[in-house]
Scaffold this active site. Structure first.
Site: not given
Length: 330
Positions: A143, A164, A296, A115, A71, A229, A223-225
């Site tokens: 998401q 939110d 994740s 995914r 990817k 974060k 959310g943490a990527d």
């Protein structure tokens, strides 16, 4: 022999949720057993454009099938305002492992959404209480929809609470699911006291603490990527049973990255990787109380697994655009 071109609508249609969940679970198991190859994600930093490119290659042997692909994905935060484009764009090349022939080129953005939801569903299946019927989500972006779609495949969700800062996004989410669930707006704490909670925000200052979750809540920290974060407070993480998708990625850019590098949280505080639960090397939830957290970050093996599902379903349905990318008569 032709290559199949699949746009975002094709991917959305053929990445059938139950199929992708099963394939992603297979991928986690293959990775744990050593039946997968996943080189480190590589980066091309483009500060002049306030963005970057990332390449994510992988191969996995799931037993009944094997698959390979890469990817090519970016993060350009200025895209929406300056170019009317999404922040994240992805392209997936899906190849035959035996011959290396490019079987498909497909939209990687929709694939990533599917995914990611599937990974949360796998973790929820192993870590949430069996009778979970309530789902909360913090962050009503794109998401959040995929999270609910996937998690409701593994648990009989009836009630949904969405939190939110943007009332319009909440309204769109509620409208989208009003016919399927008892869905309403609520505070972070109300969402967090559901049986299952997914956090899908880009925050760097934690917004969910120990008092914001129930005594048996399972949390999918999505959310943490990136480094820095951090959605869940250190106190919450230290109290919880933590399962991660990959040690290197999670300690670098996942939910645990900040407390891990500050020394607040160590390997002793991490129960294991999700693949260990899939193959039975580590225990899943065994009781009706206790907070669990799945960190994740998203793995390339998940993309390949989801691409396998999309390709097989699209071929079976006769979908997509067949074209001769490579001259096989040479």
């Amino acid at each position: 022999m032709n290559t199949l071109l699949l746009d975002s609508d094709d991917v959305d249609e053929h990445a059938r949720t139950a199929d992708v969940i099963g394939a992603v679970e297979d991928a986690f198991g293959a990775y744990e057993r050593g039946d997968a190859q996943m080189p480190a994600k590589s980066y091309i930093d483009l500060p002049q454009y306030n963005g970057d490119f990332r390449s994510m290659p992988a191969y996995l042997d799931a037993g009944e099938w094997d698959a390979a692909g890469v990817k090519w994905v970016n993060v350009h935060p200025d895209n929406p305002a300056d170019h009317d484009l999404p922040t994240v764009l992805g392209t997936m090349i899906y190849s035959d492992p035996e011959t290396a022939f490019p079987l498909a080129i497909m939209d990687g953005t929709a694939l990533t959404m599917k995914r990611t939801g599937a990974a949360a569903a796998v973790a929820t299946d192993y870590l949430a209480v069996e009778d979970a019927t309530t789902f909360g989500v913090v962050g009503a972006g794109a998401q959040s929809y995929t999270q609910l779609d996937a998690i409701s495949e593994v648990r009989p969700i009836e009630e949904v609470v969405v939190s939110d800062l943007d009332d319009e996004r909440i309204e769109r989410f509620v409208d989208a699911y009003d016919d399927e669930f008892d869905v309403r707006a609520g505070s972070i704490s109300e969402a967090g006291h559901c049986d299952v909670l997914s956090t899908v925000t880009p925050v760097r200052d934690p917004v969910v603490g120990p008092d914001d979750v129930g005594e048996r809540t399972h949390v999918n920290a999505i959310g943490a990527d990136a480094e820095g974060k951090h959605e869940l407070s250190d106190d919450l993480l230290l109290e919880a049973t933590i399962v991660i998708d990959d040690h290197k990625q999670c300690t670098h850019s996942g939910e645990v990255n900040v407390p891990y590098h500050e020394g607040t949280l160590s390997d002793d505080d991490i129960h294991g990787e999700i693949g260990e639960l899939v193959v039975g090397a580590k225990s899943a939830r065994t009781g009706d109380t206790g907070v669990t957290v799945f960190d994740s970050t998203g793995l390339a093996i998940q993309d390949v697994a989801a691409a396998h599902v999309v390709y097989e379903n699209a071929r079976a349905d006769g979908s997509g655009y067949d074209f001769g990318l490579i001259d096989t008569d040479r």
